[in-house]
Design a protein around this motif. Structure first.
Motif, mmCIF file in Angstrom:
data_model
loop_
_atom_site.group_PDB
_atom_site.id
_atom_site.type_symbol
_atom_site.label_atom_id
_atom_site.label_comp_id
_atom_site.label_asym_id
_atom_site.label_seq_id
_atom_site.Cartn_x
_atom_site.Cartn_y
_atom_site.Cartn_z
ATOM 1 N N UNK A 81 0.834 -1.199 0.000
ATOM 2 C CA UNK A 81 0.000 0.000 0.000
ATOM 3 C C UNK A 81 0.873 1.256 0.000
ATOM 4 N N UNK A 82 0.479 2.234 -0.780
ATOM 5 C CA UNK A 82 1.176 3.516 -0.821
ATOM 6 C C UNK A 82 0.621 4.449 0.239
ATOM 7 N N UNK A 83 1.454 5.345 0.749
ATOM 8 C CA UNK A 83 0.929 6.356 1.676
ATOM 9 C C UNK A 83 -0.062 7.260 0.952
ATOM 10 N N UNK A 84 -0.945 7.919 1.678
ATOM 11 C CA UNK A 84 -1.911 8.815 1.038
ATOM 12 C C UNK A 84 -1.209 9.894 0.215
#
Length: 105
Positions: A81-84
């Motif tokens: 998952x990528x950071x926001x």
């Protein structure tokens, strides 16, 4: 001259009834000198296992029961998952993984 019959590969699985009325199979594996159990290929594929997969084992009434552990989807999600508000250039990432640091003109 006598000829030998063609040897055919036979599965060691035996159908047996289960509590739900469905049939199940009994598979035969091998225990090595290192206490490792070989899981037959048919069973390995049926359970969708992969190298490194976790299994749980318990002994009940003198019988060993082995079950595939469910994947930890939360851990997998966090890993990928990528950071926001983050963006990524997948082409650049692949080029870097391959060691291509300069763009070809």
């Amino acid at each position: 001259m006598t000829t030998k019959p063609n040897a055919t590969k036979r599965s060691t699985a035996k159908p047996s009834p289960t509590k739900q009325g469905q049939s199940s199979k009994t598979y035969v594996g091998t225990v090595s000198g290192k206490r490792q159990i070989t899981i037959p290929a048919e069973l390995f594929r049926a359970l969708r296992l992969q190298a490194g997969a976790k299994v749980s084992m318990k002994v009940e009434e003198g019988k060993l029961q082995v079950e595939a552990e469910p994947l930890d989807f939360d851990a997998l999600l966090k890993k990928h998952q990528l950071p926001p508000n983050a963006s990524r250039d997948s082409v650049k990432e692949v080029r870097e993984m391959r060691g291509w640091t300069e763009w070809e003109e």
